[in-house]
Structure formats: C-alpha cells, structure tokens
Design an enzyme around this catalytic site. Structure first.
Site, mmCIF file in Angstrom:
data_model
loop_
_atom_site.group_PDB
_atom_site.id
_atom_site.type_symbol
_atom_site.label_atom_id
_atom_site.label_comp_id
_atom_site.label_asym_id
_atom_site.label_seq_id
_atom_site.Cartn_x
_atom_site.Cartn_y
_atom_site.Cartn_z
ATOM 1 N N CYS A 188 -3.297 -0.755 3.796
ATOM 2 C CA CYS A 188 -4.298 -0.434 2.711
ATOM 3 C C CYS A 188 -3.797 -0.716 1.187
ATOM 4 O O CYS A 188 -4.553 -1.202 0.597
ATOM 5 C CB CYS A 188 -4.349 1.225 2.656
ATOM 6 S SG CYS A 188 -4.879 1.739 4.353
ATOM 7 N N PHE A 202 -8.126 9.753 2.195
ATOM 8 C CA PHE A 202 -6.905 9.769 1.267
ATOM 9 C C PHE A 202 -5.752 10.152 2.550
ATOM 10 O O PHE A 202 -4.785 10.505 2.292
ATOM 11 C CB PHE A 202 -6.696 10.627 0.355
ATOM 12 C CG PHE A 202 -7.690 10.534 -0.853
ATOM 13 C CD1 PHE A 202 -7.461 9.547 -1.564
ATOM 14 C CD2 PHE A 202 -8.904 11.242 -0.785
ATOM 15 C CE1 PHE A 202 -8.470 9.014 -2.711
ATOM 16 C CE2 PHE A 202 -9.680 11.168 -1.842
ATOM 17 C CZ PHE A 202 -9.597 10.144 -2.957
HETATM 18 C C1 UGA Z 1 -1.949 4.651 1.632
HETATM 19 C C2 UGA Z 1 -1.961 5.894 0.522
HETATM 20 O O1 UGA Z 1 -0.690 6.614 0.489
HETATM 21 C C3 UGA Z 1 -3.124 6.893 1.336
HETATM 22 O O2 UGA Z 1 -3.246 7.889 0.385
HETATM 23 C C4 UGA Z 1 -4.219 6.273 1.607
HETATM 24 O O3 UGA Z 1 -5.343 7.164 2.224
HETATM 25 C C5 UGA Z 1 -3.990 5.235 2.594
HETATM 26 O O4 UGA Z 1 -3.161 4.138 2.053
HETATM 27 C C6 UGA Z 1 -5.472 4.302 2.924
HETATM 28 O O5 UGA Z 1 -6.035 3.794 1.976
HETATM 29 O O6 UGA Z 1 -6.041 4.518 3.982
HETATM 30 P P1 UGA Z 1 -0.557 4.073 4.157
HETATM 31 O O7 UGA Z 1 -1.075 3.016 4.055
HETATM 32 O O8 UGA Z 1 -0.258 5.090 5.177
HETATM 33 O O9 UGA Z 1 -1.216 5.230 2.749
HETATM 34 O O10 UGA Z 1 1.150 4.054 3.386
HETATM 35 P P2 UGA Z 1 1.863 4.459 2.124
HETATM 36 O O11 UGA Z 1 2.540 5.906 2.945
HETATM 37 O O12 UGA Z 1 1.207 4.691 1.017
HETATM 38 O O13 UGA Z 1 2.984 3.725 2.156
HETATM 39 C C7 UGA Z 1 2.674 2.403 1.607
HETATM 40 C C8 UGA Z 1 3.781 1.409 1.298
HETATM 41 O O14 UGA Z 1 4.711 2.034 0.399
HETATM 42 C C9 UGA Z 1 4.962 1.499 2.426
HETATM 43 O O15 UGA Z 1 5.414 -0.086 2.624
HETATM 44 C C10 UGA Z 1 6.120 2.382 1.954
HETATM 45 O O16 UGA Z 1 7.149 1.721 2.671
HETATM 46 C C11 UGA Z 1 6.091 1.864 0.412
HETATM 47 N N1 UGA Z 1 6.672 3.161 -0.102
HETATM 48 C C12 UGA Z 1 6.195 4.325 -0.085
HETATM 49 C C13 UGA Z 1 8.027 2.958 -0.888
HETATM 50 O O17 UGA Z 1 8.324 1.678 -0.739
HETATM 51 N N2 UGA Z 1 8.623 3.857 -1.459
HETATM 52 C C14 UGA Z 1 7.941 5.166 -1.565
HETATM 53 O O18 UGA Z 1 8.411 6.124 -2.445
HETATM 54 C C15 UGA Z 1 6.711 5.133 -0.996
#
Ligand code: UGA
Length: 433
Positions: free
Chosen positions: A258, A148
C-alpha cells in the site's frame, strides 16, 4: 436487523470486510472469481495470515450470515455492494483500474436499481464520480468509503476503527446513511464528506505515514553522524501529543502493498493537477536511499569499510516480510536488500517465520526454515523484519553458527541484554554504535 451486503473480492480487504460485517450482524455474500479460493472459503479455510479472520469466517458460515460464491448474480438482492478489488500500480505509477472496470461491466446488469455501490479499496480521486459512466448505468449511486486496515491487524482495525469516512454527493444522503449504518455497532466516529475528499483522505493518510517514516529514517542517519540516539529522539518526539508515538520506528525502509503504491499514485495525481508535491517525492527517494544505507552498513560489518566488497561473503538474513505479523513480500525492503546483496555477489541464506522457500522462487537466495541454518558460516547476520521472536533466539548458539559474530540490526530489535554473554558486535540503526 442487519443489511444485505455484497462484497466483490475476497482479498485481505474484501474478506476482512465480509467476515467482520457478518460478525456485526449483517447478511453478507462475498464474490470472487477464483473458484478454488471460493471453495476453500466455503469450507472455512482462510489462506491469508490475518489474526482472528479464520474464526470470524467460520462463525459467519456456521451462523448462515456469510456465504462465498464465484457467481456475481448472487449480488442481485443486495442493498449495498462493497468493491474490494485490486488497484495495482501501472508502470507509470498510476492506479490500474482494469479489474474494477471489468467488475463494473458485470455488475451493471445484475444490481437492483436501489443498490448502493461502495468503493472500499483505494481508488484515485474522482473514481466514484466516474463509476456510473464506466459501468454504463448513469443512475448508479456510488459512495466512497475507504478502508484503513493494516495487514496483520485488519480485523481489529475493522471492528475498532479510528474513523469511518463516508463520501457521497448531497442528493445521495440516504445512500450515505445506509453505508454509515453498516458500522453502527462499532461505535466509531463517522466523517461525512463529498466522494473526492474521502478518496483523497485515504491517499493523504498513507502518504503522510510514508513521509513520517522517511523523516525518521533520515533522522536516524543523522543521529549516526552526530553521535545521537534515534530511540531517545523519537521518544521525545512521540511524547508531544501533536506528533504521537506511533510510526516512529526506523527501519530498512517502508514497504508493503500500500504505502509505496499509494505515495506514487498520489504523486501522479498531484502532477496531473499541476501540484508539485516535492515532499512526497523526496520521501520516496529517501526510501530508496535507505536500502543503500543498509548495504553500506552490511559492507562495514563484513569488511570493516563502508565501500568494501561483498563478493564471496555469506550473509544470514533474518526476516523477509515487509513487516512482522505477515508473510507478505510485496515491496518488502528486506527483499530489496536481499536482491542488492545478490547483485554484489554475496551468498544469502534467509529465514522468516512466515515465508516458505516456495514463496521466493526467483529471489536468487536460499530460504531455510531454521534461523540457525540461516546463520551457518555467515560473515554477518542482518535483521530486516522486526519479528519479536528473533529476540528470544538462542544467541549464544547462533554465535557458534556464524563465522564472524556481527549483527546489522536495521529494526533496533535487539539490545545488549539480549546479547549478554555473547561476543556479538551489534550495529544498530540511528545509534552511535
Ligand atoms: C498501510 C496503512 O498503515 C493502513 O492504514 C492502510 O489501510 C493500508 O496501508 C492500506 O492502504 O491498505 P500496511 O500496508 O499493512 O498498512 O503496513 P503498515 O503497518 O502501515 O507498514 C508499512 C511499512 O512501514 C512497513 O514496511 C513497516 O515495517 C514500516 N514501518 C511502520 C516502519 O518502518 N516503522 C514504523 O514505525 C511503522
């Protein structure tokens, strides 16, 4: 006394797992078929942007608890082997398991009979059960232990996880104990389950986050229509313990390697199982719509009309990575918007602190290493990634660079205080302005 652990794959999941497990006291060998990468890692050089990871890799090497090799026979003595291999999306949205299949073929002749094989990277529900047959070793013990880890926070997430999920069949209790013991030092709660539930828990978590974000982004659109403020709405929502304040920031859409891949794969799994997961499908649709909304706002900023032509306009883009803290462009909403701008004949110049021009050869945009150059003669500035340092740019200087002082802030990174003393017009997301 630590365990002898093998890690297959030195991507961000494999490398983080290897370095952190060595830090927790285990003896780890990490295998990757990219010989050049292995050589770099042996020399303590880490090419991915991940805080603390280079330090932990060098610590593991110096203390002889971590090694890298391209030779999979190094896994022969391991008690546990973690599979941290890519499972990219096939054209039909399902997960492509060909890399995993190939690795299993190799491992079947190498692993000792009592070795526990662990699926760490995200794999479709049912994979752990199928692996013995896929590898041709019916007696293989397989445990599902999904990761995760967030990019940019991977070390912190590994060493201080919210939970460890260990999925094993009842007769494999000892194997599950062995996997759980790897994390004993973290003190994290361990949830024991069957393999299918563990595998699905990973997809469920990512898809739920995607749904949460699409909900917020659509709520932001509604706020704009009715004159409400998304910041206030999400603050109120987040103060409810049942909802929580995380993952409530609106943006240009969610992306990365992801969330998009896993939501699509979950949809395919649901379809194959005869389940209509309309909510997840709509979250994906809302995400595409989000890019279109950003385009409308840019048109309004440049021409004064949401359907005005961008042909011949100059757009300065701040941020290309899918989120701050990484240089990763995979499924980046910023890249999606930049591509649409080019398709509408705008000239795009972009700056991202972690993305060099060499990373974007076929994007059709100019990538510069200076934000003030990105702003030069721009008809609008567009913030697409929430890099905190954009707040402390010299905004009066930026005003002198642009042609029209207007900013489309898709992340609500800026506020009036940052822009005090400038003539910029700020078009935020989910706000009345
Ligand atoms: C995501 C999950 O959060 C991890 O828990 C998981 O392990 C990982 O995928 C995976 O499957 O390996 P990650 O891809 O690093 O992690 O990215 P996130 O931090 O989840 O962000 C995803 C997207 O949502 C980004 O584009 C981010 O900018 C966007 N986001 C996130 C928002 O637009 N608003 C928010 O409040 C949070």
């Amino acid at each position: 006394m630590g365990s002898r652990v093998g890690v297959m794959g030195a991507g961000y999941v494999g490398l983080t797992s290897a370095a952190c497990l060595a830090h927790l006291g285990h003896h780890v060998v990490c295998v990757d078929n990219d010989v050049a990468k292995v050589e770099q890692l042996c020399a303590g050089t880490v090419s991915i942007v991940e805080p603390r990871l280079p330090e932990l890799v060098r610590e593991g090497l110096a203390e002889h608890r971590l090694g890298f090799t391209a030779d999979p026979t190094a896994l022969r003595e391991c008690e546990v082997v973690l599979l941290c291999l890519p499972t990219p999306m096939s054209p039909d949205g399902t997960a492509d398991l060909s890399v995993l299949e190939q690795a299993l073929h190799t491992l079947s002749t190498i692993l000792s009979p009592d070795c526990v094989l662990v699926t760490k990277s995200t794999v479709p529900v049912g994979t752990a059960a199928r692996i013995p047959a896929m590898s041709g070793s019916a007696g293989l013990t397989v445990v599902s232990n999904p990761e995760f880890l967030r990019e940019g926070h991977a070390v912190e997430d590994f060493l201080r996880p919210d939970r460890i999920v260990v999925g094993a069949e009842p007769p494999d209790r000892d194997a599950a104990d062995r996997v759980a013991a790897l994390y004993a030092e973290t003190g994290a709660p361990v949830l024991r389950s069957d393999p299918a539930s563990a595998e699905l828990a990973k997809y469920a978590s990512n898809a739920f986050l995607a749904v949460k974000l699409s909900f917020v982004n659509t709520m932001a659109e509604l706020c704009e229509q009715v004159g409400a403020d998304i910041g206030t709405v999400t603050t109120a929502m987040g103060m409810d313990d049942r909802i929580g304040p995380a993952f409530l920031a609106p943006g240009p859409g969610w992306g990365g390697s992801c969330l998009p891949k896993d939501t699509r794969a979950l949809l395919r799994t649901a379809e194959a199982a005869g389940v209509d997961f309309a909510l997840v499908r709509d979250a994906l649709r809302a995400n595409d719509h989000q890019h279109a909304l950003v385009m409308r706002k840019i048109r309004r900023a440049v021409t004064g009309a949401v359907d005005g032509s961008l042909s011949g306009s100059r757009i300065g883009v701040l941020g290309l990575a899918f989120k701050a803290g990484t240089g990763d462009l995979r499924e980046s909403p910023a890249v999606a918007v930049a591509r649409q701008l080019c398709r509408h004949d705008a000239t795009v110049t972009a700056y991202d602190p972690c993305v060099p021009e060499s990373d974007c050869p076929d994007l059709g945009i100019r990538v510069v290493d200076d934000p003030y150059l990105a702003a030069k003669d721009a008809d609008a500035l567009v913030i697409l990634t929430e890099w905190p340092e954009f707040r402390s740019l010299d905004w009066p200087k930026l005003e002198t660079c642009v042609d029209q002082p207007v900013i489309v802030d898709t992340r609500n990174l800026l506020d009036d205080r940052v822009l005090t003393g400038t003539g910029f017009t700020l078009l935020g997301t989910g706000t009345a302005r």
